[in-house]
Scaffold this active site. Structure first.
Site, short mmCIF file in Angstrom:
data_model
loop_
_atom_site.label_atom_id
_atom_site.label_comp_id
_atom_site.label_asym_id
_atom_site.label_seq_id
_atom_site.Cartn_x
_atom_site.Cartn_y
_atom_site.Cartn_z
CG HIS A 64 -1.94 -1.08 1.19
ND1 HIS A 64 -3.11 -1.02 0.46
CD2 HIS A 64 -1.96 -2.29 1.81
CE1 HIS A 64 -3.80 -2.13 0.63
NE2 HIS A 64 -3.13 -2.92 1.45
CD GLU A 134 -6.15 -5.84 1.10
OE1 GLU A 134 -6.02 -6.57 2.09
OE2 GLU A 134 -5.44 -4.84 0.89
CB ALA A 145 -6.45 -2.68 8.81
CG HIS A 221 -3.56 -10.72 3.26
ND1 HIS A 221 -4.80 -11.18 3.64
CD2 HIS A 221 -3.68 -9.37 3.17
CE1 HIS A 221 -5.63 -10.18 3.77
NE2 HIS A 221 -4.97 -9.06 3.48
CG ASP A 279 -0.83 -6.05 3.57
OD1 ASP A 279 -1.28 -5.15 2.85
OD2 ASP A 279 -1.49 -6.58 4.49
CB ALA A 314 -3.38 -2.07 10.36
#
Length: 387
Positions: A64, A134, A145, A221, A279, A314
């Site tokens: 991200h 996602e 999160a 994930h 991630d 998160a």
């Protein structure tokens, strides 16, 4: 012949055949033009020989942000920050992930990424060759999160809008099948347009299996934000193992998945289906403190990032190269398997393996040189040294 880059130095090269070989490489016009092999080595011999490793450029298909920026900030500066950081860490191809946000915000992010991609290669910035959506078609039960305010039911017209805005850059579309009972009808319609991934889902084993059999081909994930292995309900994890054509992302930052489960994943899935991801969040490369994640507050403490509202994990503060090193050094994953999971497998999943993912004649000359402690010494992109 015009040579770039290595000029015939010898390295311990990891080849597309997943073997370590003492060899020298020629590069011309940004691509590998020749590989001169001398002898193959076992992995043990590869770590004991004097030559440095030459590894293919890595690929992250799910991250991200970093250095205070997030892909979903919706600015070209944010994308450039991400692309430079990734390239400097040996990740030469990126497929950043979106958050679960308002539709108009997602469309802005996708359109901007399309513009950035169309500008072409910028040496020193990782190539943006895909987008991993996602959300927003996920489960509120397994939201992790992700922001629950923007979770939606599957909408085919909206999906088409996302694909159009991105100019085809969206490669993965997350889905919680149990929240969308019509999935066996619409998943097959997406074949050839976008890969459907099971993401943030509370599906049981039969439902997940049906989604894969309908055409879903990816797991977001693995172990995180999904139903786990149980001897009576194998869950999404069990269905992912069962369906042999499904790729599975795996976060090996040392926080998200226990080393024993990482080893289990490699054994159960096989080395050709695991894809290492980071991630990573905007707090990557930043000091401890509070950060925004799609309108929610995240606290970074060391390697841990959690929502301040409920303590939910998160994302990470890692990158794929660090995840590779953690997998090898701390989780006892053979280097051969870890490299494959961070280069060739994501390239195959993205459908770009003809040009990326391995040290092969004709492919783009993206590569990194590392020592026997796996410390990076140099990164090359299209045959040009960037660090």
């Amino acid at each position: 012949m015009y040579w770039e880059g290595l000029k015939m130095e010898k390295y311990c090269i990891f080849t597309e055949e997943k073997k370590f070989t003492i060899a020298s490489v020629e590069v011309k016009d940004g691509r590998f033009s020749a590989i001169h092999k001398e002898r193959e080595l076992s992995e043990e011999e590869a770590f004991s020989c004097p030559e440095d490793f030459l590894l293919p450029g890595l690929i992250d298909i799910h991250f991200h942000g970093c250095l205070g920026e997030d892909f979903c900030d919706g600015t070209k500066e944010a994308i450039q920050t991400l692309a430079k950081y990734e390239a400097e860490h040996g990740i030469t191809v990126i497929c950043p992930a979106t958050l679960t946000l308002a539709v108009e915000d997602l469309e802005k992010v996708l359109s901007l990424a399309k513009e950035y991609h169309e500008e072409g290669l910028k040496i020193g910035e990782a190539r943006l060759l895909g987008i991993n959506m996602e959300g927003p078609f996920i489960s509120p039960v397994k939201k992790g999160a992700q922001n629950p305010n923007y979770i939606l039911k599957w909408d085919e017209k909206l999906v088409e809008r996302f694909l159009h805005c991105s100019g085809g850059l969206v490669k993965y579309m997350g889905l919680a099948p149990e929240e969308n009972p019509d999935f066996q009808r619409f998943i097959p319609k997406m074949r050839g347009k976008v890969k459907i991934s099971l993401a943030h889902t509370n599906a049981d084993f039969p439902t997940a299996l049906k989604a894969y059999q309908a055409g879903a081909s990816h797991a977001v994930h693995l172990f995180n934000a999904m139903t786990g292995l149980d001897h009576r309900n194998p869950g999404v994890v069990g269905a992912t193992i069962e369906e042999k054509e499904v790729f599975a992302e795996l976060i090996t930052d040392g926080i998200h998945v226990h080393p024993a489960m990482v080893r289990l994943a490699f054994e159960a899935l096989g080395e050709d289906r695991v894809i290492l991801i980071s991630d990573s969040l905007r707090s990557t490369g930043m000091p401890d403190g509070l950060y925004d994640l799609g309108g929610q507050e995240v606290e970074k403490k060391g390697k841990h990032c959690t929502l301040t509202s409920n303590g939910a994990l998160a994302g990470s503060v890692s990158n794929v190269y660090d995840c590779l090193c953690t997998a090898v050094k701390e989780m006892k994953i053979p280097l051969r398997k870890a490299i494959t999971a961070a280069s060739l497998n994501p390239a195959r999943s993205l459908g770009i393996e003809k040009d990326y993912g391995s040290i092969t004649v004709g492919k783009q000359a993206d590569y990194l040189i590392v020592d026997k402690d796996l410390k990076q010494k140099a990164v090359y992109q299209a045959g040009e040294k960037i660090i």
